[in-house]
Design a protein around this motif. Structure first.
Motif, mmCIF file in Angstrom:
data_model
loop_
_atom_site.group_PDB
_atom_site.id
_atom_site.type_symbol
_atom_site.label_atom_id
_atom_site.label_comp_id
_atom_site.label_asym_id
_atom_site.label_seq_id
_atom_site.Cartn_x
_atom_site.Cartn_y
_atom_site.Cartn_z
ATOM 1 N N ALA A 84 2.528 1.820 -3.481
ATOM 2 C CA ALA A 84 1.819 1.814 -4.390
ATOM 3 C C ALA A 84 1.697 3.548 -3.892
ATOM 4 O O ALA A 84 1.673 4.104 -5.217
ATOM 5 C CB ALA A 84 0.463 1.936 -4.376
ATOM 6 N N LEU A 91 -0.566 -1.626 -6.224
ATOM 7 C CA LEU A 91 -1.900 -2.144 -5.564
ATOM 8 C C LEU A 91 -2.863 -2.715 -5.215
ATOM 9 O O LEU A 91 -3.751 -2.903 -4.641
ATOM 10 C CB LEU A 91 -2.594 -0.376 -6.089
ATOM 11 N N TRP A 124 1.274 -1.353 0.311
ATOM 12 C CA TRP A 124 -0.382 0.167 0.426
ATOM 13 C C TRP A 124 1.055 1.112 0.058
ATOM 14 O O TRP A 124 0.881 2.223 -0.648
ATOM 15 C CB TRP A 124 -0.889 0.407 0.725
#
Length: 87
Positions: free
Chosen positions: A36, A73, A33
């Motif tokens: 990303a 992601l 996360w």
């Protein structure tokens, strides 16, 4: 280039919102996360800067960075899904 500029500015606005939200249902996904968001932010900034200067090479480099973020992601979402299914 105007479309790229607008899209990348919208992406940057969403990244800013996402960075304020610290709720991930999976600690295992946190690294992906973060990667990303970093790629989206860096790529989005490069895209906006390039589009503003009508520098297609710079804008394209930013978009390629955003694409890297999309793969990160996807990995985060997959990990979140797996963790939620395991509960």
């Amino acid at each position: 280039m105007d479309i790229w500029d607008t899209a990348c500015q919208e992406l940057l606005a969403e990244v800013a919102k996402a960075k304020k939200s610290d709720t991930l249902p999976s600690e295992n996904a946190r690294g992906f996360w973060t990667e990303a968001l970093t790629a989206f932010e860096h790529g989005g900034n490069e895209c906006v800067a390039g589009a503003g200067k009508k520098d297609e090479a710079q804008a394209s480099a930013g978009i390629r960075e955003v694409q890297k973020g999309i793969s990160r992601l996807a990995a985060a979402v997959s990990m979140i899904k797996s963790d939620l299914e395991a509960k």
